[in-house]
Design an enzyme around this catalytic site. Structure first.
Site, mmCIF file in Angstrom:
data_model
loop_
_atom_site.group_PDB
_atom_site.id
_atom_site.type_symbol
_atom_site.label_atom_id
_atom_site.label_comp_id
_atom_site.label_asym_id
_atom_site.label_seq_id
_atom_site.Cartn_x
_atom_site.Cartn_y
_atom_site.Cartn_z
ATOM 1 C CG HIS A 182 45.987 36.172 46.291
ATOM 2 N ND1 HIS A 182 46.103 36.454 44.858
ATOM 3 C CD2 HIS A 182 44.539 36.045 46.617
ATOM 4 C CE1 HIS A 182 44.911 36.593 44.377
ATOM 5 N NE2 HIS A 182 43.908 36.246 45.419
ATOM 6 C CB CYS A 495 33.687 38.509 49.025
ATOM 7 S SG CYS A 495 34.272 37.810 47.230
HETATM 8 C C1 PEP Z 1 38.718 39.527 44.303
HETATM 9 O O1 PEP Z 1 39.112 39.194 43.011
HETATM 10 O O2 PEP Z 1 37.728 40.430 44.744
HETATM 11 C C2 PEP Z 1 38.686 38.396 45.205
HETATM 12 C C3 PEP Z 1 37.898 38.398 46.304
HETATM 13 O O3 PEP Z 1 39.326 37.327 44.933
HETATM 14 P P1 PEP Z 1 40.880 37.154 45.060
HETATM 15 O O4 PEP Z 1 41.320 38.502 45.768
HETATM 16 O O5 PEP Z 1 41.240 35.885 45.983
HETATM 17 O O6 PEP Z 1 41.314 37.219 43.863
#
Ligand code: PEP
Ligand code: MG
Length: 538
Positions: A182, A495
């Site tokens: 993240h 996304c």
């Molecule tokens: C994903 O899992 O693609 C997402 C957008 O959420 P995160 O990266 O915050 O887990």
């Protein structure tokens, strides 16, 4: 000059001075010593905690300064200090004594039945947690930058990025982390170059102040570069800037396809980021990771959450904004909220799964979201880590109750939330026909969908060869999701980070996706590719 090769984690180039942040240096250990020594350790930790808070205050916004001031006052509270000293006198270690006193003190505040005092318990836990961390040797010091620097660290935490001063952070070089961690995702949304997976010798304090060139595309780092290397980097940086300027004309261009227009949206961290994305041509905001609120210097209060959501909506200036409810857990642990130790955190209590354990926290977020939408305008809200239909129906029942209470109490005049689900587990994709009955949109989170489909940890560089968002199995799940969304007449977008790759964007377009949300510096290159793909329509 020394050249290091690591893994490219966030594209971009930078030349600057190194600041080494080595948090591997431990502080005091938790060993119970003679009472007078435990008391001395406690006093020393108190001084360090106050210093940390004062430093944070200097770099915080006004609203956080008030919270930090309250925390500072708490550390001088005589009653609390006496309680801690008494526990030490009874033979407990300093850290344990702080924890015991913290529980007693918080219980007392809760028992007053006073809402304001009850809310203050999170600040008390935060500030006393800081003292415990110091006593345990875990530094909670945030990255405090006072001049433009390239940070070299063991690991960058999402919380570091939430409090960092963007104007001073030129790049990140880390020993740990991965492309999908993240912290690196956030670095990409902030447009900060990052290279991870370097040898730990890079943490050598002698590197402090040395010049470094970082290439976040190739994963290369040059320490003490010669004039030629610096010159080459500066040339490439100028070229990049010129290319960006020449592509600016694309920013307002629509992408017509043979059917519905393709929309390019942005993933953003906060209102400032949203305002910039709008300026750069984002037609909407596809993901605001609300758990970022927990990674700031203090926990969010209901009021600060409400303000944050209102500011996000206003910054989008009428464009759709999508807030994701708290996705705490896995590589985004938050104090008492995520479970202490799980054998497999990514498969454990994460995201919506925490709604049963922390109902009040989720209800608090819901109230803030309903209020913000009522005040500042419509919002989309989506649920993370869904794998059961019940995850959604239970949450929606809680939302319904909260909304009814707020409407009858006159706290809101109308419900202005549109609900969605993130499709980021294979189970969610496979039951998307059922999930579509409960919501108005799907947002495909390919970061997790890839990790869970291919059983390849997104944090582990060693499994990166298995981690392929374009694997036919992942694409098949996306196809099923798009088909079910279309049948139910609801919207669907992507996304995950893979949407920021122009070649992938073409594939998603072929699968029928008409909305992609990405880090804002990827918007123009992706747009360029899609305009080329649909040249005959544009
Ligand atoms: C994903 O899992 O693609 C997402 C957008 O959420 P995160 O990266 O915050 O887990
Ligand atoms: Mg996810």
């Amino acid at each position: 000059m020394i050249k290091y090769i690591g893994n490219a984690a966030s594209g971009g180039l930078a030349v600057g001075k190194i600041k080494v942040i080595n948090r591997r240096i431990a502080g005091f250990k938790r060993v119970v010593l003679a009472t007078h020594r435990e008391k001395a350790l406690y006093e020393a930790a108190l001084i360090l905690a106050k210093d940390e808070i004062r430093r944070l205050m200097r770099n915080s916004e006004r609203e956080h300064q008030d919270i930090l001031m309250f925390q500072l006052v708490m550390l001088d509270d005589n009653g609390l200090n006496v309680m801690i000293q008494n526990h030490i006198s009874e033979g407990n270690g300093a850290a344990r004594s702080v924890e015991l006193a913290m529980e007693e003190y918080c219980d007392r505040l809760k028992n007053t039945g006073d809402a304001y005092l009850t809310e203050r318990t999170s600040d008390i836990r935060d500030v006393l947690g800081r003292v415990v961390d110091i006593l345990d040797g875990r530094s909670r010091e945030r990255f405090v930058l006072t001049e433009p620097s390239i940070i070299v660290a063991d690991e960058i935490l999402p919380s570091d990025l939430a409090s960092i001063d963007r104007q001073y952070a030129m790049g990140f070089i880390t020993v740990g982390g991965s492309y999908q961690s993240h912290a690196n995702i956030i670095a990409r949304t902030m447009g900060i170059p990052s290279v991870c997976g370097l040898d730990s010798e890079i943490l050598n304090p002698l590197n402090n102040g040395r010049t470094v060139c970082i290439d976040g595309y190739a994963g290369e780092v040059y320490i003490n570069p010669g004039e030629g290397t610096v010159g080459l980097f500066n040339h490439r940086i100028r070229q990049e800037q010129r290319a960006k300027v020449s592509l600016q004309s694309l920013k307002e261009k629509d992408i017509h396809t043979e059917g519905e227009d393709m929309q390019i949206w942005a993933n953003c961290n906060d209102p400032k980021d949203i305002a910039l994305a709008v300026e750069n041509g984002a037609k909407g905001i596809g993901l605001v990771r609300s758990e970022i609120l927990f990674m700031k210097s203090s926990l969010p209060t209901p009021e600060s959450q409400y303000q944050f959501y209102c500011d996000c909506i206003r910054a989008a200036a009428g464009r759709p904004v999508t807030i994701r409810t708290f996705d705490i857990g896995a590589d985004k642990p938050v104090g008492d909220i995520s479970p202490d130790k799980e054998p497999n955190p990514a498969l454990g209590m994460r995201g919506i799964r925490l709604q049963y354990r922390h109902r009040e926290l989720f209800a608090q977020q819901l109230r803030a979201l309903y209020r913000a939408a009522d005040t500042a305008g419509d919002i989309n809200v989506m649920l993370p880590m869904v794998s059961l239909e019940k995850d959604v129906t239970d949450y929606m029942e809680m939302a319904r109750q909260v909304k009814e209470e707020m409407l009858s109490a006159g706290e809101i005049k109308a419900d202005r939330i549109t609900w969605g689900v993130m499709i980021e587990t294979p189970a969610a994709a496979l039951i998307s026909d059922r999930l579509a009955q409960h919501v108005k949109f799907f947002s495909i989170g390919t970061n997790d969908l890839t990790q869970y489909t291919l059983a390849a940890d997104r944090m582990n560089m060693e499994t990166s060869a298995y981690y392929d968002p374009m694997h036919p199995a992942v694409l098949k799940l996306i196809e099923i999701t798009v088909e079910n969304a279309k049948k139910a007449g609801i919207k669907v977008s992507v996304c995950g980070e893979s949407a920021a790759d122009a070649a992938n964007a073409r594939v998603y377009a072929d699968l029928g996706i008409r909305c992609l949300s990405m880090a804002q510096n990827a918007m123009i290159p992706v747009k360029q590719q899609l305009l080329e793909k649909y040249a005959q329509n544009n």
